[in-house]
Scaffold this motif. Structure first.
Motif, mmCIF file in Angstrom:
data_model
loop_
_atom_site.group_PDB
_atom_site.id
_atom_site.type_symbol
_atom_site.label_atom_id
_atom_site.label_comp_id
_atom_site.label_asym_id
_atom_site.label_seq_id
_atom_site.Cartn_x
_atom_site.Cartn_y
_atom_site.Cartn_z
ATOM 1 N N TRP A 96 45.086 39.173 43.272
ATOM 2 C CA TRP A 96 46.289 39.975 43.066
ATOM 3 C C TRP A 96 47.549 39.248 43.518
ATOM 4 C CZ3 TRP A 96 43.694 42.020 39.817
ATOM 5 C CH2 TRP A 96 42.462 42.620 40.034
ATOM 6 N N ASP A 100 50.700 38.820 40.977
ATOM 7 C CA ASP A 100 52.050 39.166 41.422
ATOM 8 C C ASP A 100 53.013 37.997 41.256
ATOM 9 O OD1 ASP A 100 53.975 40.946 42.914
ATOM 10 O OD2 ASP A 100 53.877 39.251 44.314
ATOM 11 N N GLU A 196 40.589 48.158 39.043
ATOM 12 C CA GLU A 196 41.629 47.648 39.930
ATOM 13 C C GLU A 196 42.570 46.731 39.163
ATOM 14 O OE1 GLU A 196 43.655 47.174 43.597
ATOM 15 O OE2 GLU A 196 42.206 48.654 42.863
ATOM 16 N N LEU A 197 42.033 45.956 38.209
ATOM 17 C CA LEU A 197 42.879 45.082 37.400
ATOM 18 C C LEU A 197 43.908 45.895 36.641
ATOM 19 C CD1 LEU A 197 43.472 42.241 36.167
ATOM 20 C CD2 LEU A 197 41.876 42.860 34.338
ATOM 21 N N ARG A 200 46.653 47.028 38.990
ATOM 22 C CA ARG A 200 47.544 45.943 39.407
ATOM 23 C C ARG A 200 48.454 45.481 38.274
ATOM 24 N NH1 ARG A 200 47.320 44.770 45.083
ATOM 25 N NH2 ARG A 200 45.257 45.456 45.780
ATOM 26 N N THR A 204 52.562 45.316 38.302
ATOM 27 C CA THR A 204 53.273 44.034 38.216
ATOM 28 C C THR A 204 53.948 43.792 36.872
ATOM 29 O OG1 THR A 204 51.155 42.993 37.641
ATOM 30 C CG2 THR A 204 51.851 42.880 39.955
#
Length: 865
Positions: A96, A100, A196-197, A200, A204
Motif C-alpha cells: 500500500w 500511495d 483490501e486492494l 486502497r 488513492t
C-alpha cells in the motif's frame, strides 16, 4: 482470475492475484505518448514522465524514489509513441506504500520550475547518450523515413532544441490535457487481498480529479507508400546497420496474429529462416532479425541487419530473397506449428513475474482493445495456417514500395543504387524456393519420451554423484515450467593471455551441434520444445542454461545432457562463430561504455586474468580452433566438475535418476584449476584515456573489491545501494542537483578472487572535471563518515525487497543456487540473505568503504573526445 472494473471518476482497474512470490506490481498506463504531441510539444511526453518523479505536494525531491526503495521496491517509467507507463514493483508487505506513492506522483506532481530546468539538462544528456549508440540512431532514421507525415516519425525523446524550449506552463498544460482518470488504466498483480486492494485504490485513485475528458488527439495519417524510399547515412562507425521495412496495419487488425507468426518464421531465433540463410549458412551478417510492429495506428514489418561493410550488400540481397521466397512457397506445416507453440508458450513464461503479467494486462486493456483481446489473439494464432502466411507475404512484402534505411561506415560500398537494384530484382522475378527446414524430434536424437512423474515433495535436495558432480533440485509448482543450470568453474579467470576469448567462443559453439545432430537440427529441437538453451562464459564460470515447459522435461533433460557431454565443435560452426566474435571485437568502438569498463579492468589489474576482456582480442581469437575448444572442454567441463541445479515443476527423484545416468561417471582427463598470477604492488593511482569522437565522455573509476566468500561483501552491497538508485547519493547529487549526467551508478563485480567496486558516469566532455570531483567527493564522504540511519534502513530494505523481485523466475533461483554451490558455498545461502543484510550496521558499511576506497590504489578509465 483477472478482474476489471471502473471507478466513478472513469479510471479503469485490471487486477489479478498471484501468490507464488511475496511481491506486488502496480502500473499506471496513460493513453498518451509522443505521437500525441503537437509541434510545440515535441519531447514533452518524455520530459513530463521525468518530472513526475521530481516531487509532489507531500514528497520533496528524491522522496518518491526514496519511499519506494526504503520499502524494498523499484519505481520507474517509460514513454513510447502511444503510451506512458509508470510502474512500481515491491515486497507485498509494503504494497500500500507503493500504491500511495504511485498515486501521489500521478495525481499531485509539483512540476517545480527549478527542477524542470535541471531535468531538461538531464534529458539533453540522455539525447547525447543516444547519439553515441549506432543502433539507436539507425532505428530513428528508419522511423523518420517510414513516417514522413505521422508523428511516429519523430523520436520519442524529442530533439534538444525542442526540449530546451519547454516551460512549466507547457508541462502543466500537457498534464491537464492528458492525465485524467478516464485516460488511465491501473494494472495490479501480486500477493494482495482483493477486497483490501479495492479499498486502497478507492482511497488513492478515487474521487474527482483532473480535467473533464477531451476529444482524442487526431494524428496525421501516414499515406500509403507509393514508391521505394532509400535513406543511407555514412558516419565513423564499425558496423553497418540496415533496415528493410513495409507498411502493415495496427494492433487491432485481423492480420496482427499471422504477421507475428510470419515474423517468427522469418527472423526470430536461431532456427528462423533469416538466421539460417543469412547469418549461419553464408556468414553475411553479425545479426539479422525480422519483426512486426503493430501499434495503435499503422505500423511496420521490417528486417534488420547488422553486418560488416564488405558483406552488407550480399546480406541485404539474401535477406530480400528469403523474404520474397515466402510469397512464392508455402512454409512447412511443422514449422508453422512450432512457431505457434512458441508464441503460446510465451503466455506461460510471462506468468513467472508479477511485473510481466501486470504489463500484459495493462497493454491489452489500454492499447489493444481490452482484456478480451488477449484470448482472441491467441485463438487467432492457433488458427494460422501455412497458406495464410504465404498470403501475408504476398500482401505486405511489396518490394516496389519498401523503405530502406541505414547507418553505414564511411567506406561501405553498399549504396542507394545497390539497394534499389536488389528490390527491383526480387519484386519482378520469381524467387527460388528455399530448401525445406529439417524438423528434428526427440526420437531422432535417441531421447526417450515418457511422461514426467510427479511427487508432492517440496524443498531443496542436494545429491553428490559418484563422479563428483553436485545435483541440486528445488520443486516449485506455481507454473508448469522448469529451469536447469549446469555450472563449472572457469570463465576468463581460467584463461591465459594467449587464449583470451576461448570461454566466449566455447559458449557460442557448445550448442552448435552434437554427435547426433547438427546446429540447425539443434535449433529446431529447442523450438519444438518451446524452450531455450544457451551457454554463457563469465569471469569466474562457464554455464549451460535452459528453460522449458515441464511437460517436455524428459526430452529437454536429454538434450541438455547431450550438449554438455557430446559437443561436436564442428569446423564450419567454429569458423562461423569465431568470425562473428571477431566482428563483435571490431565493433567495440560503437559501444563506449563497454570500452570504458574494459579499460578500467585492464588498468585495475595488471597480471590477474580479470584484466582480460571476456570477448577476447583479435590476435588471440583468430588463433582459436576446434582442437582448442575440445581440449578446454575435456579439462574443465567434466562431470566431476559439474554443479547441476533444476528448479521448477519437476519430480526430485526423477531429476536425480536422470542426472546419475547422464553425469554419474567422469569422462577422465579433467584438470585442476590453473594457478593465478600474483598482482604487482601498487605504486600510485592509475589512469588511462581512450579517444573516441562521441557526444559523451564515459568515466569508470574504482578499486579492488570483495571475493564471493568474504564476510564483508554484504556491507559493500549496502554501500553500493546507498550510492546508486534513484534515491542514492550519486543520483541525487550529480544527476538531480547538478544535472551532470543521465546515467550514473556504482557497481560491484564479485569474484572468486578479489573483484571490483566502481562508479560509472556518462557526461558531456565539458563536465568531466566537475564530474570526477563530484564522484571523489561522494566516495570520500562514505569512507570518512557514517551513513545516516535513514540511508542505511532504505538500502537494506531495498536489497531485501529486490532480492524477492529478482528471484521470481525459476531461472534466477537456479542460477543463484548453481553458482553459489559451484563457488564452494551453500546453495541455500540466498535464503539467509535477508537476515544477513538486516544485521548490518553503519559501522559495517564504513568499514567496508575503508577496506576498498583508497585513491592511491585506484584506477580511472576515460573514453570520449
Amino acid at each position: 482470475m483477472t478482474t476489471r472494473y471502473r471507478l466513478g471518476n472513469g479510471l479503469t482497474v485490471v487486477a489479478e492475484r498471484q501468490t507464488q512470490a511475496p511481491v506486488v506490481a502496480f502500473q499506471v498506463w496513460v493513453k498518451v505518448g509522443s505521437a500525441d504531441e503537437t509541434p510545440d510539444e515535441i519531447g514533452l511526453a518524455h520530459l513530463h514522465e521525468h518530472m513526475l518523479f521530481k516531487g509532489t505536494a507531500r514528497r520533496g525531491l528524491g522522496e518518491i524514489a526514496r519511499s519506494i526503495e526504503a520499502h524494498g521496491g523499484e519505481i520507474n517509467a517509460w514513454t513510447s509513441f502511444d503510451q506512458t507507463v509508470y510502474h512500481v514493483v515491491m515486497a507485498s508487505r509494503h504494497a500500500w506504500v507503493g500504491l500511495d506513492v504511485l498515486s501521489d506522483a500521478v495525481r499531485a506532481s509539483a512540476f517545480d520550475a527549478g527542477e524542470l530546468t535541471r531535468e531538461i539538462e538531464v534529458v539533453c544528456e540522455e539525447i547525447k547518450r543516444s547519439q553515441d549508440m549506432p543502433s539507436r540512431r539507425a532505428s530513428k532514421a528508419l522511423f523518420a523515413e517510414a513516417f514522413r507525415v505521422h508523428p511516429y516519425g519523430r523520436p520519442v525523446i524529442g530533439f534538444e532544441a525542442n526540449v530546451r524550449a519547454h516551460t512549466r506552463e507547457r508541462v502543466l498544460d500537457f498534464y491537464g490535457k492528458h492525465y485524467q482518470p478516464s485516460n488511465l488504466v491501473l494494472s495490479c498483480v501480486g500477493d494482495f487481498d482483493e477486497a483490501e486492494l479495492r479499498k486502497r485504490i478507492d482511497e488513492t485513485f478515487g474521487g474527482e480529479w483532473g480535467r473533464a475528458p477531451l476529444p482524442p488527439f487526431k494524428r496525421a495519417p501516414e499515406p500509403d507508400f507509393s514508391e521505394v524510399r532509400v535513406a543511407l547515412t555514412r558516419e565513423d562507425v564499425k558496423d553497418a546497420h540496415l533496415h528493410l521495412a513495409f507498411q502493415i496495419p495496427s494492433v487491432e487488425h485481423a492480420d496482427t496474429a499471422p504477421l507475428d507468426v510470419l515474423a517468427m518464421v522469418l527472423g526470430q531465433g536461431d532456427a528462423s529462416r533469416l538466421s539460417l540463410e543469412v547469418r549461419r549458412k553464408r556468414s553475411l551478417a553479425r545479426d539479422v532479425s525480422a519483426w512486426a510492429w503493430t501499434p495503435r495506428e499503422r505500423g511496420l514489418f521490417a528486417a534488420s541487419i547488422v553486418a560488416a561493410p564488405d558483406t552488407l550488400g550480399a546480406a541485404f540481397h539474401e535477406t530480400a530473397r528469403v523474404m520474397a521466397a515466402l510469397r512464392d512457397v508455402t512454409v512447412e506445416r511443422e514449422e508453422v506449428e512450432t512457431v505457434k507453440a512458441l508464441i503460446e508458450a510465451e503466455a506461460v513464461y510471462q506468468r513467472e513475474t508479477v511485473q510481466g503479467l501486470a504489463r500484459k494486462l495493462g497493454y491489452y486493456e489500454s492499447m489493444a482493445g481490452g482484456l478480451e483481446r488477449e484470448a482472441a489473439y491467441y485463438e487467432a494464432v492457433s488458427q494460422v495456417t501455412a497458406e495464410q502466411l504465404r498470403a501475408m507475404a504476398q500482401k505486405y512484402f511489396t518490394f516496389d514500395r519498401a523503405t530502406v534505411t541505414g547507418l553505414l561506415p564511411t567506406a561501405c560500398p553498399f549504396d542507394e543504387a545497390a539497394a534499389r537494384a536488389t528490390l527491383k530484382t526480387v519484386q519482378s522475378e520469381a524467387t527460388t524456393a528455399l530448401p525445406p527446414r529439417s524438423t528434428t524430434t526427440g526420437e531422432a536424437t535417441g531421447i526417450r519420451l515418457a511422461p514426467t512423474q510427479r511427487s508432492q515433495k517440496t524443498g531443496v535436495t542436494i545429491e553428490k554423484l559418484e563422479s563428483g558432480a553436485t545435483v541440486i533440485v528445488r520443486e516449485e509448482r506455481a507454473v508448469p515450467l522448469f529451469a536447469i543450470r549446469g555450472s563449472f568453474m572457469g570463465g576468463t579467470r581460467y584463461e591465459r593471455p594467449e587464449e583470451n576469448g576461448i570461454n566466449t567462443l566455447l559458449a557460442r559453439t557448445l550448442t552448435r551441434g552434437t554427435g547426433s545432430m547438427n546446429a540447425e537440427a539443434f535449433s529446431h529441437l529447442v523450438d519444438s520444445l518451446a524452450g531455450s538453451l544457451s551457454a554463457l562464459g563469465g569471469r569466474n564460470s562457464m554455464s549451460l542454461r535452459g528453460e522449458f515447459l515441464s511437460k517436455h522435461f524428459d526430452r529437454a533433460f536429454g538434450l541438455f545432457s547431450e550438449v554438455l557431454q557430446e559437443p561436436a565443435f564442428p569446423e564450419d560452426e567454429v569458423l562461423r562463430e569465431r568470425t562473428l566474435q571477431l566482428q563483435d571485437i571490431t565493433s567495440r568502438d560503437d559501444r563506449p561504455p563497454a570500452i570504458a569498463f574494459e579499460l578500467f579492468a585492464k588498468t585495475l589489474w595488471q597480471a590477474h586474468p580479470y584484466r582480460l576482456s571476456t570477448l577476447g582480442e583479435r590476435a588471440t581469437v583468430e588463433k582459436l580452433t576446434p582442437a582448442h575448444l575440445r581440449e578446454y572442454h575435456a579439462k574443465y567441463l567434466d562431470p566431476s566438475q559439474l554443479t547441476l541445479c533444476v528448479v521448477g515443476d519437476v519430480d526430485t527423484a526423477t531429476v536425480i535418476d536422470k542426472a546419475r545416468a547422464a553425469f554419474g561417471k567422469s569422462r577422465g582427463g579433467s584438470k585442476p584449476a590453473p594457478s593465478m598470477p600474483i598482482e604487482p604492488d601498487w605504486t600510485g593511482r592509475r589512469e588511462v584515456k581512450h579517444t573516441l569522437q562521441k557526444a559523451q565522455t564515459h568515466l569508470v573509476a574504482g578499486f579492488r573489491g570483495a571475493k564471493v566468500g568474504d564476510s564483508w561483501r554484504r556491507a559493500l552491497e549496502v554501500l553500493q545501494t546507498i550510492l546508486s538508485g534513484q534515491s542514492g547519493r550519486l543520483f541525487l547529487e550529480l544527476r538531480d542537483k547538478r544535472s551532470m549526467a543521465y546515467s550514473v551508478s556504482a557497481s560491484l563485480m564479485e569474484g572468486v578472487d578479489s573483484g571490483s567496486f566502481s562508479v560509472y558516469m556518462g557526461t558531456s566532455p565539458d563536465k568531466v572535471s566537475a564530474a570526477l570531483e563530484g564522484i571523489r567527493e561522494q566516495l570520500l564522504r562514505v569512507r570518512d563518515e557514517l551513513v545516516t540511519d535513514a540511508e542505511l534502513s532504505r538500502a537494506k530494505e531495498h536489497l531485501i525487497g529486490t532480492q524477492s523481485i529478482g528471484l521470481q523466475r525459476n531461472g534466477a533461483r537456479a542460477g543463484v543456487m548453481a553458482l553459489d554451490a559451484c563457488y564452494g558455498m551453500n546453495p541455500e545461502q540466498y535464503l539467509r540473505y535477508p537476515e544477513e543484510i538486516a544485521a548490518l550496521t553503519a559501522e559495517d558499511v564504513r568499514d567496508a568503504a575503508r577496506r576498498v576506497i583508497d585513491f592511491e590504489k585506484s584506477a580511472l578509465a576515460i573514453v570520449g573526445p
